[in-house]
Structure formats: structure tokens, C-alpha cells
Design an enzyme around this catalytic site. Structure first.
Site, PDB file in Angstrom:
ATOM      1  CG  HIS A  27      -1.844   1.188   1.297  1.00  0.00           C
ATOM      2  ND1 HIS A  27      -3.203   1.040   1.511  1.00  0.00           N
ATOM      3  CD2 HIS A  27      -1.638   2.513   1.174  1.00  0.00           C
ATOM      4  CE1 HIS A  27      -3.774   2.237   1.519  1.00  0.00           C
ATOM      5  NE2 HIS A  27      -2.845   3.151   1.314  1.00  0.00           N
ATOM      6  CG  HIS A  48      -0.747   7.097  -0.911  1.00  0.00           C
ATOM      7  ND1 HIS A  48      -1.980   7.247  -1.502  1.00  0.00           N
ATOM      8  CD2 HIS A  48      -0.972   6.411   0.233  1.00  0.00           C
ATOM      9  CE1 HIS A  48      -2.912   6.689  -0.733  1.00  0.00           C
ATOM     10  NE2 HIS A  48      -2.323   6.171   0.330  1.00  0.00           N
ATOM     11  CE  LYS A  79      -7.922   2.007  -0.634  1.00  0.00           C
ATOM     12  NZ  LYS A  79      -6.710   2.617  -0.113  1.00  0.00           N
ATOM     13  CG  HIS A 111      -9.887   4.306   3.386  1.00  0.00           C
ATOM     14  ND1 HIS A 111      -8.671   4.941   3.498  1.00  0.00           N
ATOM     15  CD2 HIS A 111     -10.639   4.756   4.428  1.00  0.00           C
ATOM     16  CE1 HIS A 111      -8.689   5.748   4.556  1.00  0.00           C
ATOM     17  NE2 HIS A 111      -9.883   5.659   5.134  1.00  0.00           N
ATOM     18  CG  HIS A 129      -4.862   2.113   5.811  1.00  0.00           C
ATOM     19  ND1 HIS A 129      -6.211   1.993   5.996  1.00  0.00           N
ATOM     20  CD2 HIS A 129      -4.705   2.895   4.718  1.00  0.00           C
ATOM     21  CE1 HIS A 129      -6.838   2.672   5.055  1.00  0.00           C
ATOM     22  NE2 HIS A 129      -5.942   3.223   4.270  1.00  0.00           N
ATOM     23  CG  ASP A 131      -1.527   4.777   4.103  1.00  0.00           C
ATOM     24  OD1 ASP A 131      -1.579   5.227   2.943  1.00  0.00           O
ATOM     25  OD2 ASP A 131      -2.311   5.125   5.006  1.00  0.00           O
TER      26      ASP A 131
HETATM   27  C1  NCD Z   1      -3.539   8.994   2.162  1.00  0.00           C
HETATM   28  C2  NCD Z   1      -3.098  10.057   1.159  1.00  0.00           C
HETATM   29  O1  NCD Z   1      -2.524  11.065   1.577  1.00  0.00           O
HETATM   30  O2  NCD Z   1      -3.302   9.872  -0.043  1.00  0.00           O
HETATM   31  N1  NCD Z   1      -3.540   9.585   3.465  1.00  0.00           N
HETATM   32  C3  NCD Z   1      -3.455   8.930   4.638  1.00  0.00           C
HETATM   33  O3  NCD Z   1      -3.584   9.579   5.687  1.00  0.00           O
HETATM   34  N2  NCD Z   1      -3.218   7.648   4.702  1.00  0.00           N
HETATM   35  C4  NCD Z   1      -4.867   8.448   1.786  1.00  0.00           C
HETATM   36  C5  NCD Z   1      -5.225   7.171   2.513  1.00  0.00           C
HETATM   37  O4  NCD Z   1      -4.616   6.134   2.305  1.00  0.00           O
HETATM   38  O5  NCD Z   1      -6.161   7.205   3.317  1.00  0.00           O
HETATM   39 ZN    ZN Z   2      -3.180   5.094   1.773  1.00  0.00          ZN
END
Ligand code: NCD
Ligand code: ZN
Length: 346
Positions: A14, A16, A100, A137, A175, A248
């Protein structure tokens, strides 16, 4: 005392990576240590179709350091207009790995998410048929539900009914942050896994709120009470195949965090493995670190573990980790675990 540990090269289930200058600035933090990663699709606008995922993947590969091997496993952002045929074709061609589900409004860039779950049943039924995982999520967005309860309520009100309705659907609770989440996963025989982040093994909600408000510890799902952190630690370090690493890691520039209404997201990619080795050593579970970072995830996704290895070394002195990563989109603060780190990736 163990001072060196060689394990199968980890994957991040996971992650970003963003786009543009931010992607260019932060990609090396992941490609340095991780072989593969499940790439979150919550760009603006989101990655909705297979064609968009393919072009995003090309941008990721173009941005990564040439010397690093890195295989981005793409996901599609589920909307009420998602076409089951596009999803199925992308999966069959090996272009997308998972879908997702963001409940609309649950987190950063989730406005195009799902409001009425019944609208996406055709996509989910198709995914169950072809064995394609759904990453969830798991938080309700009902403003009347307390933010610290949103995961537990989601399990009862949405996730469990959904899994009963679409039988055979492979689901990853992303998460997971609560004892209820861990217990729910443990209560299910098959078809349900969960990712756990690095930071939720280290902080509880006091990190955000006690002694001043600390935006760099704010993420979604928000960190909970200590009892929940302990439940996550025991799940992650148990070796149980249903739990695996999804950092995450979610970079936001400092001005977007340090403001009256700051973004949710913690940037852990640079020091995740050092933090995890520390946690697993504290729990007397260094021998189970590899299961969590490198074996359980591929097993759930039906993939082979990586052949490459990495070696973690415990230094005599604390390892210097930069507190910020500089990007063309501004500086991004790296997660500070609030204790010195001795483990380093060789
Ligand atoms: C994530 C993001 O910034 O894209 N933020 C987070 O707090 N984890 C989005 C997510 O996974 O919920
Ligand atoms: Zn995330």
C-alpha cells in the site's frame, strides 16, 4: 545479540507515489528498498481506467532511478461508473493488480469514491469471479460516527455484509488500525487479509495530540488508543499469513501539513525498514520480520516472493536518516519514530 539479518527483498502492499515533481522527488525512497508495491490510485483526477493505470505506471518507471529495479503493481480507483469489462481486461492482461474502494469523502482525494455500495456490485461480482483482490479503505464517512470509531463501524455495517453478499471476493483491509480490525481478520478463514502500516505499530493517538498538535503524525485512519497499537503489533509480529506490510507512505509537502487544515498522510518510505526491524526486535520477533515484509503479501496476492535478498545491519551508533526529503513540490517531512534507529539497510 543479532546484528545482521538477511531477508527476501520486501514489497510494499500500500503505497502513495503521487505524480509529477512529488513523484520524482520521493520515488527513490521506495525503489531503493522495495521490489514491488501496490500503487494507490488517488491522484487528482483519480486513476480510474486500465489505460490511465498503464500511463501512470509508465510515469513511475520513468521517474525511478535507472539502477533500481522496481515493479509498480497498479490499482484502479473504484467509482460508481467503473466498467466491469475494463477491470477484467486489465487484470487478465496483467496491467492492473487490484481495485481500491474508497468510501466517498473518507480520506485524501476520495471525493470520487463510492457513495452507494450497491452501485458497484457488478464490478465486485466480476472481481470475485476472476479472483481479483479488492483493497478497502475501511472507514465509514457518516459524520455522526466518531472518527475513532469509523473503522470498527465500517466492519459491522459495510465490510462484513459486503463479503457475505459477494462471496468469494478477495479483500484486503488496508491499514488496519484497531483491535476490532485485527480480530475480524483473525475470525475469517479465507479471502481476507490486512495491511498494517509502519507508523501504526509505533504511535498511538497521543503522538498527534499530547503536548501540542503534531500534524506529521496525522493520517487516516487516524492512530487510535494504545490497546489498538498493541493489537497491531501482536498481529504484525505473529507471522500470521493474513497480515502484511502496507506502509501507506503518503507524502504531502510541509506547507500542506503544517496549516490550519492539514492533509492526512505520514511519509515513512525512507526509514520504514529501520523502524520495522526495531519494532520486531523489541517484540522478540526478528525471525518473523520476513514473513511480514516479504512473504505474506505475495502469498495473499497469489504471487511468488522476490528472489532478491536484502541485509539489515544493526549499527553501534544511531543511523542518520534525513528529516526531510526535498522535492520540486516542496520539502516532505520523514516520519520520526521518536527513538533512535540502529538498524540500517546494507
Ligand atoms: C492517504 C493520502 O494522503 O493519499 N492519506 C493517509 O492519511 N493515509 C490516503 C489514505 O490512504 O487514506
Ligand atoms: Zn493510503
Amino acid at each position: 545479540m543479532t546484528t545482521s539479518l538477511t531477508i527476501t527483498k520486501p514489497d510494499d502492499w500500500h503505497l502513495h507515489l503521487r505524480d509529477g515533481a512529488m513523484l520524482e522527488g520521493i520515488i527513490a525512497s521506495s525503489s531503493r528498498h522495495f521490489h514491488r508495491a501496490i500503487i494507490m490510485p488517488n491522484l487528482v483526477p483519480p486513476v480510474v481506467t486500465t489505460a490511465e493505470a498503464v500511463s501512470y505506471r509508465e510515469r513511475i518507471l520513468a521517474a525511478k532511478p535507472r539502477a533500481d529495479f522496481f515493479n509498480p503493481l497498479m490499482t484502479l480507483y473504484l467509482t460508481e461508473n467503473t466498467d466491469p469489462a475494463d477491470v477484467a481486461a486489465g487484470f487478465a492482461d496483467g496491467l492492473v493488480t487490484a481495485v481500491k474502494l474508497y468510501p466517498a469523502g473518507a480520506t485524501t482525494n476520495s471525493a470520487s469514491g463510492v457513495k452507494d455500495i450497491t452501485k458497484v456490485y457488478p464490478v465486485l461480482e466480476k472481481m470475485a469471479e476472476i479472483g481479483m483482490p479488492l483493497c478497502v479503505h475501511g472507514e465509514v464517512t457518516d459524520p455522526s460516527v466518531d472518527i475513532f470509531d469509523r473503522e470498527a463501524v465500517f466492519i459491522d455495517m459495510v465490510l462484513d455484509p459486503l463479503r457475505k453478499r459477494i462471496s468469494g471476493l478477495k479483500v484486503v483491509m488496508e491499514h488496519v488500525t484497531t483491535r476490532q480490525g485485527v480480530d475480524y481478520v483473525l475470525s475469517q478463514e479465507a479471502g481476507l487479509g490486512a495491511t498494517i502500516t509502519t507508523h501504526h505499530l509505533i504511535i498511538n493517538r497521543n503522538a498527534i495530540l499530547a503536548g501540542g498538535i503534531r500534524p506529521h503524525y496525522y493520517c487516516l485512519p487516524v492512530a487510535k488508543r494504545e490497546e489498538h497499537r498493541l493489537a497491531l503489533r501482536s498481529a504484525a509480529t505473529s507471522g500470521d499469513r493474513r497480515f502484511f506490510l502496507g506502509t501507506d507512505s503518503a507524502p504531502h509537502s510541509d506547507p500542506n501539513k503544517e496549516t490550519a487544515c492539514g492533509c492526512a498522510g505520514i511519509f515513512t518510505a525512507p526509514n520504514t525498514l529501520s523502524c520495522l526491524a526495531h519494532v520486531f526486535e523489541e517484540e522478540g520477533a526478528l525471525d518473523r520480520l520476513e514473513a511480514f515484509t516479504s512473504l505474506n503479501g505475495p502469498a495473499f496476492y497469489g504471487l511468488q516472493p522476490n528472489e532478491e535478498k536484502i541485509t539489515l545491519v544493526k549499527r553501534a551508533e544511531p543511523v542518520a536518516c534525513p528529516s526531510k526529503v526535498h522535492t520540486g513540490d516542496g520539502d516532505v517531512t520523514v516520519f520520526d519514530p521518536m527513538f533512535p534507529l540502529y538498524w540500517d539497510v546494507q
